[in-house]
Design a protein around this motif. Structure first.
Motif, PDB file in Angstrom:
ATOM      1  N   ILE A 171      -4.576   5.046  -6.691  1.00  0.00           N
ATOM      2  CA  ILE A 171      -3.333   4.519  -7.252  1.00  0.00           C
ATOM      3  C   ILE A 171      -3.656   3.424  -8.264  1.00  0.00           C
ATOM      4  O   ILE A 171      -3.110   3.397  -9.367  1.00  0.00           O
ATOM      5  CB  ILE A 171      -2.430   3.956  -6.136  1.00  0.00           C
ATOM      6  N   LEU A 172      -4.554   2.528  -7.861  1.00  0.00           N
ATOM      7  CA  LEU A 172      -5.021   1.463  -8.750  1.00  0.00           C
ATOM      8  C   LEU A 172      -6.365   1.851  -9.343  1.00  0.00           C
ATOM      9  O   LEU A 172      -7.123   2.608  -8.736  1.00  0.00           O
ATOM     10  CB  LEU A 172      -5.216   0.157  -7.963  1.00  0.00           C
ATOM     11  N   SER A 173      -6.673   1.309 -10.496  1.00  0.00           N
ATOM     12  CA  SER A 173      -8.037   1.467 -10.986  1.00  0.00           C
ATOM     13  C   SER A 173      -8.978   0.728 -10.040  1.00  0.00           C
ATOM     14  O   SER A 173      -8.583  -0.219  -9.351  1.00  0.00           O
ATOM     15  CB  SER A 173      -8.178   0.901 -12.396  1.00  0.00           C
ATOM     16  N   LYS A 174     -10.215   1.157 -10.023  1.00  0.00           N
ATOM     17  CA  LYS A 174     -11.196   0.480  -9.175  1.00  0.00           C
ATOM     18  C   LYS A 174     -11.335  -0.986  -9.575  1.00  0.00           C
ATOM     19  O   LYS A 174     -11.466  -1.869  -8.723  1.00  0.00           O
ATOM     20  CB  LYS A 174     -12.545   1.190  -9.263  1.00  0.00           C
ATOM     21  N   ASP A 175     -11.289  -1.265 -10.866  1.00  0.00           N
ATOM     22  CA  ASP A 175     -11.411  -2.649 -11.334  1.00  0.00           C
ATOM     23  C   ASP A 175     -10.253  -3.507 -10.835  1.00  0.00           C
ATOM     24  O   ASP A 175     -10.458  -4.662 -10.422  1.00  0.00           O
ATOM     25  CB  ASP A 175     -11.463  -2.699 -12.864  1.00  0.00           C
TER      26      ASP A 175
ATOM     27  N   ALA B 294      -7.829  -7.686  -7.462  1.00  0.00           N
ATOM     28  CA  ALA B 294      -6.627  -8.195  -6.787  1.00  0.00           C
ATOM     29  C   ALA B 294      -6.649  -8.032  -5.276  1.00  0.00           C
ATOM     30  O   ALA B 294      -6.141  -8.896  -4.554  1.00  0.00           O
ATOM     31  CB  ALA B 294      -5.389  -7.492  -7.353  1.00  0.00           C
ATOM     32  N   ILE B 295      -7.226  -6.944  -4.773  1.00  0.00           N
ATOM     33  CA  ILE B 295      -7.106  -6.614  -3.352  1.00  0.00           C
ATOM     34  C   ILE B 295      -8.383  -6.903  -2.566  1.00  0.00           C
ATOM     35  O   ILE B 295      -8.359  -7.550  -1.510  1.00  0.00           O
ATOM     36  CB  ILE B 295      -6.711  -5.138  -3.170  1.00  0.00           C
ATOM     37  N   LYS B 296      -9.506  -6.456  -3.067  1.00  0.00           N
ATOM     38  CA  LYS B 296     -10.742  -6.529  -2.296  1.00  0.00           C
ATOM     39  C   LYS B 296     -11.109  -7.949  -1.857  1.00  0.00           C
ATOM     40  O   LYS B 296     -11.458  -8.144  -0.678  1.00  0.00           O
ATOM     41  CB  LYS B 296     -11.892  -5.915  -3.094  1.00  0.00           C
TER      42      LYS B 296
ATOM     43  N   GLU C  24     -13.842   6.860  -4.030  1.00  0.00           N
ATOM     44  CA  GLU C  24     -14.342   5.888  -5.007  1.00  0.00           C
ATOM     45  C   GLU C  24     -14.402   4.471  -4.453  1.00  0.00           C
ATOM     46  O   GLU C  24     -15.078   3.607  -5.024  1.00  0.00           O
ATOM     47  CB  GLU C  24     -13.463   5.895  -6.256  1.00  0.00           C
ATOM     48  N   LEU C  25     -13.713   4.227  -3.348  1.00  0.00           N
ATOM     49  CA  LEU C  25     -13.688   2.881  -2.761  1.00  0.00           C
ATOM     50  C   LEU C  25     -14.655   2.730  -1.591  1.00  0.00           C
ATOM     51  O   LEU C  25     -14.698   1.666  -0.971  1.00  0.00           O
ATOM     52  CB  LEU C  25     -12.270   2.532  -2.295  1.00  0.00           C
TER      53      LEU C  25
END
Length: 344
Positions: free
Chosen positions: A209-213, A218-220, A247-248
Motif C-alpha cells: 500500500i505504501l512505498s517501502k521508503d 513513517a511506520i518502521k 518486500e517488507l
C-alpha cells in the motif's frame, strides 16, 4: 506432546507429533452453524488455548432492515462510525473523529485496559498468564496497529496523504499513538506474557500500500520502538498482515518479528515457504477462505490442506494451521478442514 510443547516447537522449527492448531472462535460461524461448531471444536481441541463452548449469537430484530438484510451502524471506542452489511464481517467506516489536521492535537485516545493502571486488574492478568503457561504458550494480543487504526480515525485516503505530506501534525499523532501502545505493551510484558501479537495491513493483492521508503520513514521506526522492549525481554513477536508484503520481510526481521500470519492466496505457496525459511519466520497457515472454503467442496478443502501440508511440512516445525469459521462457509467444508488437519 503437550499443546505448549507443540506450539513452542512449531515456532522454533522443531518436529511435532502433529501440526499445531490455532482456532479463532468467531461469532459468524456459530451464528450460521450453532452447536455443531462447538461439537466439532470440542472433538478436535486447539493448541493455543483451552476450549470452552461458545454461546450462539442471537441478533436483535433492529439489526435488520425492512427487507430482512443485516444492516447496522455502530460507533467504536475510537470514535469511528462503521456501517455493517454482513454480520461478523468488517464494515465500512462512514464517519471519522479526526476530520482535519487541526483535530489531531485535540483527539483523545480511549482508556487503556484496566491492568495498565489498576493494581488488582494487573494482578489478575499476571495470574492469568501464570496459569495459562502451565498448559499453553502465552501469546498475547495488544501490539497495536497504525494503518488500520489511524485510517479508521482519519479516513484511509486522508491518512495516506498525511503520511505523504509528512506534516508535524501527523508525526505528532503517530508519536502519541506509539506511546499509547507502548504503555500497554510494557504492562503485558511485566504481567508475564511469552509473546505479543501485532496486526496491521500493509499490502494489496499485488504489492504494498505504501512505498517501502515511506513505510521505513513513517511506520518502521515507531514499530521498532514498540518491539524493542519485547525483544529485550526475550519474548516472541508475532505479526499479521494481509496483502503481499514480501518486500517488507527485511524490515520485519529488523524489528524482531519471529512469526507471521499472512494472506496465503496472494502468494505462491512455495515462494512464501522459502521466504519464511530464509528469514527464520514460522508461519500460521490459513487456508484460502474467499474461494475454497466458501465456494469449494469438502474434497476441494481436503486437497488444499494436503497441498499446504506437502509444501510447508508443519510436522517438521516452522508452521501451524490457523482455523476460523467465517460467514458463508458450509459446515461440511469446516468439518473437512478440521478433520483433514488432524489426520496429517
Amino acid at each position: 506432546m503437550t499443546s505448549r510443547e507443540r506450539v513452542i516447537n512449531a515456532f522454533n522449527y522443531k518436529k511435532v507429533d502433529r501440526p499445531a492448531v490455532q482456532y479463532l472462535y468467531y461469532g459468524p460461524g456459530y451464528y450460521e452453524h450453532g452447536e455443531k461448531l462447538n461439537d466439532l471444536y470440542e472433538k478436535y481441541p486447539g493448541d493455543f488455548g483451552g476450549f470452552a463452548r461458545q454461546p450462539i449469537p442471537v441478533l436483535p430484530p433492529e439489526n435488520f432492515d425492512p427487507d430482512g438484510r443485516y444492516h447496522v451502524f455502530q460507533k467504536d471506542d475510537w470514535g469511528t462510525t462503521w456501517e455493517y452489511r454482513v454480520y461478523g464481517m468488517m464494515g465500512h467506516a462512514v464517519d471519522f473523529p479526526v476530520k482535519s489536521l487541526e483535530d489531531m492535537a485535540k483527539y483523545k485516545f480511549p482508556d487503556l485496559p484496566d491492568y495498565t493502571r489498576d493494581s488488582q486488574a494487573f494482578e489478575g492478568l499476571k495470574n492469568h498468564f501464570a496459569n495459562f503457561r502451565k498448559d499453553y504458550f502465552a501469546l498475547s494480543g495488544g501490539g497495536g496497529a497504525y494503518m488500520e487504526r489511524i485510517s479508521g480515525i482519519r479516513g484511509f485516503d486522508n491518512f495516506l496523504m498525511d503520511l505523504y505530506d509528512d506534516s508535524p501534525e501527523i508525526n505528532n499523532f503517530l508519536d502519541r499513538i506509539t506511546d499509547y501502545y507502548l504503555e500497554n505493551i510494557l504492562a503485558i510484558i511485566k504481567a508475564g506474557a511469552e509473546g505479543i501479537s501485532f496486526g496491521d495491513d500493509y499490502g494489496t493483492q499485488n504489492g504494498l500500500i505504501l512505498s517501502k521508503d515511506l513505510f521505513r520513514h513513517a511506520i518502521k521506526p515507531r514499530l521498532q520502538k514498540l518491539t524493542e522492549p519485547i525483544k529485550k525481554a526475550g519474548l516472541h513477536i508475532h505479526f499479521h498482515s494481509c496483502g503481499r508484503v514480501l518486500e517488507l520481510f527485511d524490515d520485519f526481521k529488523d524489528i524482531g518479528v519471529n512469526s507471521v500470519w499472512l494472506q496465503m492466496p496472494v502468494y505462491d505457496m512455495t515462494e512464501l515457504r522459502d521466504a519464511c525459511r530464509e528469514y527464520n519466520f514460522s508461519a500460521a497457515l490459513h487456508p484460502d477462505r474467499a474461494v475454497i472454503m466458501t465456494l469449494g467442496t469438502p474434497e476441494d478443502v481436503r486437497e488444499l490442506v494436503l497441498e499446504i501440508n506437502e509444501i510447508f511440512k508443519p510436522k517438521d516445525g516452522g508452521s501451524w494451521f490457523y482455523i476460523e469459521a467465517d460467514t458463508g462457509f458450509p459446515f461440511e467444508n469446516i468439518k473437512s478442514l478440521v478433520e483433514t488437519v488432524y489426520s496429517i
